[in-house]
Design an enzyme around this catalytic site. Structure first.
Site, PDB file in Angstrom:
ATOM      1  N   LYS A   1       0.823  -1.213   0.000  1.00 39.84           N
ATOM      2  CA  LYS A   1       0.000   0.000   0.000  1.00 39.84           C
ATOM      3  C   LYS A   1       0.860   1.267   0.000  1.00 39.84           C
ATOM      4  O   LYS A   1       0.430   2.317  -0.453  1.00 39.84           O
ATOM      5  CB  LYS A   1      -0.931   0.024   1.207  1.00 39.84           C
ATOM      6  CG  LYS A   1      -1.868  -1.171   1.343  1.00 39.84           C
ATOM      7  CD  LYS A   1      -3.075  -1.064   0.434  1.00 39.84           C
ATOM      8  CE  LYS A   1      -4.110  -2.155   0.718  1.00 39.84           C
ATOM      9  NZ  LYS A   1      -3.645  -3.529   0.536  1.00 39.84           N
TER      10      LYS A   1
HETATM   11  C1  PLP Z   1      -4.019  -4.619  -0.169  1.00 33.25           C
HETATM   12  C2  PLP Z   1      -3.187  -5.846  -0.265  1.00 33.25           C
HETATM   13  C3  PLP Z   1      -3.403  -6.826  -1.254  1.00 33.25           C
HETATM   14  C4  PLP Z   1      -4.553  -6.744  -2.238  1.00 33.25           C
HETATM   15  O1  PLP Z   1      -4.414  -5.708  -3.153  1.00 33.25           O
HETATM   16  P1  PLP Z   1      -5.713  -5.171  -3.922  1.00 33.25           P
HETATM   17  O2  PLP Z   1      -5.236  -3.967  -4.653  1.00 33.25           O
HETATM   18  O3  PLP Z   1      -6.716  -4.861  -2.869  1.00 33.25           O
HETATM   19  O4  PLP Z   1      -6.160  -6.260  -4.830  1.00 33.25           O
HETATM   20  C5  PLP Z   1      -2.544  -7.911  -1.290  1.00 33.25           C
HETATM   21  N1  PLP Z   1      -1.547  -8.055  -0.400  1.00 33.25           N
HETATM   22  C6  PLP Z   1      -1.309  -7.149   0.563  1.00 33.25           C
HETATM   23  C7  PLP Z   1      -0.200  -7.384   1.529  1.00 33.25           C
HETATM   24  C8  PLP Z   1      -2.105  -6.007   0.668  1.00 33.25           C
HETATM   25  O5  PLP Z   1      -1.869  -5.117   1.641  1.00 33.25           O
END
Ligand code: PLP
Length: 503
Positions: free
Chosen positions: A114
């Protein structure tokens, strides 16, 4: 580039407006209103030769057409800084075999992917607001069940013209997550515990957003409320960059021929990360397949197989919690793009989802999706096995989300015989989910009785890998946030109290 809604024909808006508004009028999502132009050979060469920041500027420029190149560069310089990211490549590739790489998206301050978007979004948002003539200070409100809140805090920390308030459920985050938040530094950040679970925190935040009187009071104090959620175009766009960056990096290393197609495997929850790969493809990325990896909550796997999206099913808590999602909001954008850009259709499907919990797409759209996407899932056992096998076979340590990706790639290769070179997006540091990782590697007995902080040390000792900066010494950092709200009313009161003081 202007942006239009996935659900209606209302007048397109500028990039800055799309970022400030977040969601399109009528409830749709913003998508590019004009065709994307694939990179020319000269642009590809510049991408290949540039640093991550330079690549990002080239990729983002067409999407942010009302930002000057200087403004984009300035935002990127502040986002992808060496004191925020612990790797000079920002998103480095790790080769584990001649046809497989992991793209590490977790070298930012919170050790998960993120950060890639949330380090940049605040700078884009702050500038976009000024472009739109907004002179009130932006207050970001979030309820978090885990990692997004911390990533948002780190992203907005000390960004001029913004304040951020994060509400977390007192009983609903892990010890590390809580520590990460209550020790948060920055003069414009506030963290408040809410008695109750995530839904209590979430509905409190919703009530604040829906309170018209409060809105007027806040405007009087010089504030406007906003959110930084994953459907904002300003969060999606930064994720397009690393697909191009990874591809050009492999070209630069001589690992790919010119125009050679590459498969990407994406551990998926809300469909944001993988959708960014689709837009990279539309910008000319030589893409084989986007492989959508899900955990036990495999709505998307079923959707790719049957053309039916059905959320009426049990919800499971898994070892890959950021993928525990039954409504993948960003899928709406793909449906719009691949159904021939027909907002009426998308509107109907989304209404059906809200009303009946399911919808079925037409055969033509389903076929268009299957040409580019493939879905698979890994249950808890397969996820743990993938952590073990990846460590044993390659000496490479993955977190549970990334392990789901590895398990699904194996399935994909087995099922289709397509053994094209592949990049797995590695979405979190293994240290962030150390309990599940240690259990998979060393067995349940090795974990029992150890705190999360002890497990960090244990995992580091056993593997010889360093604990990421953002997770290290957390138990020794001073606590800076101690407020607890008993209910929604108190959340509101605390918000007003905090905002009455300017730092
Ligand atoms: C948010 C997240 C995901 C999923 O990503 P999306 O964009 O919601 O599909 C996968 N792995 C981790 C560690 C995340 O924080």
């Amino acid at each position: 580039m202007r942006y239009r809604s996935t659900r209606n024909e209302s007048e397109p808006v500028s990039p800055a407006e799309a970022i400030v508004m977040g969601i399109a009028p009528g409830g749709g999502l913003f998508v590019p209103a004009e065709p994307l132009i694939p990179f020319s050979p000269e642009q590809q060469e510049r991408l290949r030769e540039g640093s991550y920041q330079e690549r990002a500027a080239l990729v983002l420029e067409p999407f942010l057409s009302d930002f000057s190149r200087e403004e984009i560069d300035d935002c990127l310089r502040q986002a992808y800084r060496r004191d925020r990211f612990d790797h000079p490549a920002i998103a480095p590739l790790r080769r584990v075999s001649p046809d497989l790489w992991f793209l590490e998206l977790w070298h930012g301050p919170t050790a998960a992917f993120k950060d890639m978007a949330l380090q940049l979004l605040p700078h884009l948002l702050s500038r976009a607001a000024r472009k739109c003539g907004e002179d009130l200070e932006i207050v970001i409100l979030t309820a978090t069940s885990g990692d997004t809140g911390k990533a948002a805090l780190e992203g907005f920390k000390d960004v001029p013209g913004t304040r951020i308030i994060v509400f977390y459920p007192a009983k609903g985050v892990s010890e590390i997550q809580k520590r990460q938040m209550i020790t948060q530094e920055g003069d414009n950040v506030h963290v408040i515990a809410v008695q109750g679970n995530f839904d209590d925190a979430q509905s409190g935040v919703k009530a604040i957003f829906n309170d018209g009187t409060l809105k007027i009071t806040l405007a009087g104090l010089g504030y406007t409320l906003s959110s930084a959620n994953s459907i904002n175009w300003g969060r999606l766009a930064p994720q397009i960059v690393y697909y191009h960056s990874a591809y050009q990096e492999l070209r630069a290393q001589g690992a790919l021929e010119e125009g050679e197609k590459l498969n990407f495997v994406v551990p998926t929850g809300n469909f944001g990360n993988i959708l960014a790969g689709y837009y990279a493809y539309r910008q000319g990325l030589p893409l084989g397949r986007l492989i959508c990896a899900s955990n036990r909550n495999h709505v998307l796997t079923d959707f790719f197989k049957t053309g039916v999206y059905d959320r009426r099913r049990p919800f499971y808590r898994t070892s890959s919690p950021s993928m525990d999602i039954l409504i993948s909001s960003n899928l709406e954008r793909l449906l719009f793009e691949l159904s021939g850009r027909q907002p009426k259709k998308v509107q109907r499907w989304m209404e059906q989802l809200a009303r009946e919990g399911r919808y079925r797409i037409d055969l033509k759209t389903a076929a268009a999706i299957r040409k580019l996407f493939w879905g698979g899932f890994a249950d808890e056992e397969k996820t743990a096995a993938a952590i073990r096998d990846t460590y044993r076979d390659y000496g490479y340590l993955v977190d549970p989300h990334t392990a789901v990706g590895k398990a699904v790639l194996d399935q994909y290769r087995e099922a289709t015989g397509d053994c094209r070179k592949a990049v797995i997006l590695s979405t979190a540091s293994p240290f962030k989910f150390n309990g599940s990782v240690c259990r998979a590697l060393f067995g349940a007995d090795a974990v029992r009785g150890k705190s999360e902080f002890e497990l960090l040390e244990f995992l580091s000792r056993e593997t010889g890998l360093p604990i990421p900066e953002g997770l290290n010494q957390l138990d020794k950092k001073p606590v800076r946030h101690r407020l607890t709200a008993a209910d929604g009313e108190m959340m509101k009161k605390m918000l007003l109290m905090l905002l009455s003081f300017r730092p």
